[in-house]
Design a protein around this motif. Structure first.
Motif, PDB file in Angstrom:
ATOM      1  N   VAL A  84      -5.506  68.673 -31.936  1.00  0.00           N
ATOM      2  CA  VAL A  84      -6.287  67.515 -32.442  1.00  0.00           C
ATOM      3  C   VAL A  84      -5.782  67.107 -33.701  1.00  0.00           C
ATOM      4  O   VAL A  84      -5.783  68.030 -34.687  1.00  0.00           O
ATOM      5  N   PRO A  85      -4.934  65.833 -33.989  1.00  0.00           N
ATOM      6  CA  PRO A  85      -4.765  65.212 -32.950  1.00  0.00           C
ATOM      7  C   PRO A  85      -3.664  65.361 -32.004  1.00  0.00           C
ATOM      8  O   PRO A  85      -2.886  66.090 -32.229  1.00  0.00           O
ATOM      9  N   LEU A  86      -3.270  64.661 -30.690  1.00  0.00           N
ATOM     10  CA  LEU A  86      -2.597  65.036 -29.841  1.00  0.00           C
ATOM     11  C   LEU A  86      -0.896  64.841 -30.632  1.00  0.00           C
ATOM     12  O   LEU A  86      -1.040  64.182 -31.503  1.00  0.00           O
ATOM     13  N   HIS A  87      -0.145  65.838 -30.086  1.00  0.00           N
ATOM     14  CA  HIS A  87       1.082  65.922 -30.759  1.00  0.00           C
ATOM     15  C   HIS A  87       1.910  65.537 -29.399  1.00  0.00           C
ATOM     16  O   HIS A  87       2.025  66.509 -28.161  1.00  0.00           O
ATOM     17  N   VAL A  88       2.710  64.559 -29.591  1.00  0.00           N
ATOM     18  CA  VAL A  88       3.618  64.241 -28.666  1.00  0.00           C
ATOM     19  C   VAL A  88       5.022  63.907 -29.258  1.00  0.00           C
ATOM     20  O   VAL A  88       5.488  63.925 -30.237  1.00  0.00           O
ATOM     21  N   GLU A  89       5.884  64.844 -28.421  1.00  0.00           N
ATOM     22  CA  GLU A  89       7.288  65.022 -28.743  1.00  0.00           C
ATOM     23  C   GLU A  89       8.225  64.216 -27.657  1.00  0.00           C
ATOM     24  O   GLU A  89       7.719  64.404 -26.527  1.00  0.00           O
ATOM     25  N   TYR A  90       9.260  63.659 -28.128  1.00  0.00           N
ATOM     26  CA  TYR A  90      10.502  63.214 -27.204  1.00  0.00           C
ATOM     27  C   TYR A  90      11.613  63.993 -27.364  1.00  0.00           C
ATOM     28  O   TYR A  90      12.102  64.196 -28.474  1.00  0.00           O
ATOM     29  N   ALA A  91      12.369  64.134 -26.150  1.00  0.00           N
ATOM     30  CA  ALA A  91      13.606  64.897 -26.358  1.00  0.00           C
ATOM     31  C   ALA A  91      14.583  64.494 -25.195  1.00  0.00           C
ATOM     32  O   ALA A  91      14.014  63.775 -24.352  1.00  0.00           O
ATOM     33  N   LEU A  92      15.545  64.602 -25.502  1.00  0.00           N
ATOM     34  CA  LEU A  92      16.775  64.030 -24.602  1.00  0.00           C
ATOM     35  C   LEU A  92      16.799  64.922 -23.191  1.00  0.00           C
ATOM     36  O   LEU A  92      16.745  66.241 -23.420  1.00  0.00           O
ATOM     37  N   THR A  93      17.018  64.495 -22.067  1.00  0.00           N
ATOM     38  CA  THR A  93      17.444  65.135 -20.813  1.00  0.00           C
ATOM     39  C   THR A  93      18.873  65.552 -20.956  1.00  0.00           C
ATOM     40  O   THR A  93      19.423  65.319 -21.809  1.00  0.00           O
ATOM     41  N   ASP A  94      19.081  66.356 -19.754  1.00  0.00           N
ATOM     42  CA  ASP A  94      20.794  66.562 -19.582  1.00  0.00           C
ATOM     43  C   ASP A  94      21.403  65.301 -19.293  1.00  0.00           C
ATOM     44  O   ASP A  94      22.321  64.902 -20.084  1.00  0.00           O
ATOM     45  N   LEU A  95      20.628  64.432 -18.461  1.00  0.00           N
ATOM     46  CA  LEU A  95      21.177  63.034 -18.432  1.00  0.00           C
ATOM     47  C   LEU A  95      21.485  62.190 -19.658  1.00  0.00           C
ATOM     48  O   LEU A  95      22.359  61.480 -20.126  1.00  0.00           O
ATOM     49  N   GLY A  96      20.271  62.454 -20.599  1.00  0.00           N
ATOM     50  CA  GLY A  96      20.323  61.741 -21.854  1.00  0.00           C
ATOM     51  C   GLY A  96      21.287  62.135 -22.960  1.00  0.00           C
ATOM     52  O   GLY A  96      21.935  61.539 -23.518  1.00  0.00           O
ATOM     53  N   HIS A  97      21.639  63.699 -22.831  1.00  0.00           N
ATOM     54  CA  HIS A  97      22.682  64.054 -23.579  1.00  0.00           C
ATOM     55  C   HIS A  97      23.854  63.701 -23.239  1.00  0.00           C
ATOM     56  O   HIS A  97      25.047  63.373 -23.929  1.00  0.00           O
ATOM     57  N   GLY A  98      24.092  63.470 -21.902  1.00  0.00           N
ATOM     58  CA  GLY A  98      25.400  62.908 -21.369  1.00  0.00           C
ATOM     59  C   GLY A  98      25.765  61.578 -21.838  1.00  0.00           C
ATOM     60  O   GLY A  98      26.704  61.015 -22.186  1.00  0.00           O
ATOM     61  N   ALA A  99      24.475  60.587 -21.749  1.00  0.00           N
ATOM     62  CA  ALA A  99      24.607  59.358 -22.335  1.00  0.00           C
ATOM     63  C   ALA A  99      24.922  59.129 -23.795  1.00  0.00           C
ATOM     64  O   ALA A  99      25.410  58.157 -24.194  1.00  0.00           O
ATOM     65  N   ALA A 100      24.513  60.229 -24.358  1.00  0.00           N
ATOM     66  CA  ALA A 100      24.565  60.253 -25.948  1.00  0.00           C
ATOM     67  C   ALA A 100      25.993  60.229 -26.328  1.00  0.00           C
ATOM     68  O   ALA A 100      26.109  59.830 -27.385  1.00  0.00           O
ATOM     69  N   VAL A 101      26.833  60.783 -25.733  1.00  0.00           N
ATOM     70  CA  VAL A 101      28.518  60.818 -26.020  1.00  0.00           C
ATOM     71  C   VAL A 101      28.976  59.674 -26.241  1.00  0.00           C
ATOM     72  O   VAL A 101      29.510  59.541 -27.393  1.00  0.00           O
ATOM     73  N   PRO A 102      29.168  58.987 -25.016  1.00  0.00           N
ATOM     74  CA  PRO A 102      29.855  57.562 -25.416  1.00  0.00           C
ATOM     75  C   PRO A 102      29.040  56.769 -26.510  1.00  0.00           C
ATOM     76  O   PRO A 102      29.689  55.969 -27.171  1.00  0.00           O
ATOM     77  N   LEU A 103      27.456  56.922 -26.600  1.00  0.00           N
ATOM     78  CA  LEU A 103      27.118  55.903 -27.359  1.00  0.00           C
ATOM     79  C   LEU A 103      27.276  56.332 -28.759  1.00  0.00           C
ATOM     80  O   LEU A 103      27.396  55.537 -29.775  1.00  0.00           O
ATOM     81  N   ARG A 104      27.470  57.754 -29.076  1.00  0.00           N
ATOM     82  CA  ARG A 104      27.684  58.267 -30.584  1.00  0.00           C
ATOM     83  C   ARG A 104      29.164  57.754 -30.864  1.00  0.00           C
ATOM     84  O   ARG A 104      29.354  57.208 -32.014  1.00  0.00           O
ATOM     85  N   LEU A 105      30.184  57.858 -29.762  1.00  0.00           N
ATOM     86  CA  LEU A 105      31.341  57.194 -30.046  1.00  0.00           C
ATOM     87  C   LEU A 105      31.329  55.628 -30.518  1.00  0.00           C
ATOM     88  O   LEU A 105      31.880  55.113 -31.464  1.00  0.00           O
ATOM     89  N   LEU A 106      30.407  54.968 -29.695  1.00  0.00           N
ATOM     90  CA  LEU A 106      30.143  53.522 -30.060  1.00  0.00           C
ATOM     91  C   LEU A 106      29.399  53.387 -31.422  1.00  0.00           C
ATOM     92  O   LEU A 106      30.082  52.161 -32.197  1.00  0.00           O
TER      93      LEU A 106
END
Length: 132
Positions: A84-106
């Motif tokens: 209380v209050p609700l605690h919500v977290e967002y995290a990258l999945t393995d697929l998200g970490h894979g997408a992060a690589v070329p996006l970081r380069l961009l």
């Protein structure tokens, strides 16, 4: 360039084909707020408020829509902690970490080359090159 579909849902993936489902993923990843949200999550899970502070200029509505789309496609996990209050977290999945690589380069390429571009909003235009 085409690749075979590993799920067997269709013959192959081809982002240049108008009806290929790859287009939806490309559209999501090419979105400014998606690319920035994925980058903000590279260092680990973040709460909504922290993401909003990092992504200066994003409205709560647009950030919510972006995170939902990333979650729906399996790039981001949303974890709710009973508190209380609700605690919500967002995290990258393995697929998200894979997408992060070329996006970081961009993102790095954009930061390094912005001054060389001539027609970018917010960047001073040098005008067209005149042939002699």
């Amino acid at each position: 360039m085409t690749t075979d579909c590993q799920t067997g849902q269709h013959a192959h993936h081809d982002v240049y084909a108008a009806q290929c489902p790859c287009r939806a993923m490309l559209d999501l990843l090419a979105n400014k707020w998606s690319a920035l949200a994925i980058g903000a999550l590279e260092d680990g899970p973040q709460r909504f408020g922290a993401l909003q502070r990092l992504l200066q200029g994003v409205s709560p509505k647009v950030l919510t829509q972006t995170l939902r789309r990333l979650e729906d496609t399996g790039l981001v996990d949303r974890t709710i902690y009973p508190a209380v209050p609700l605690h919500v977290e967002y995290a990258l999945t393995d697929l998200g970490h894979g997408a992060a690589v070329p996006l970081r380069l961009l993102r790095s390429w954009v930061e390094e080359n912005l001054d060389n571009a001539t027609s970018v909003p917010g960047n001073q235009e040098t005008g067209p090159t005149v042939a002699k």
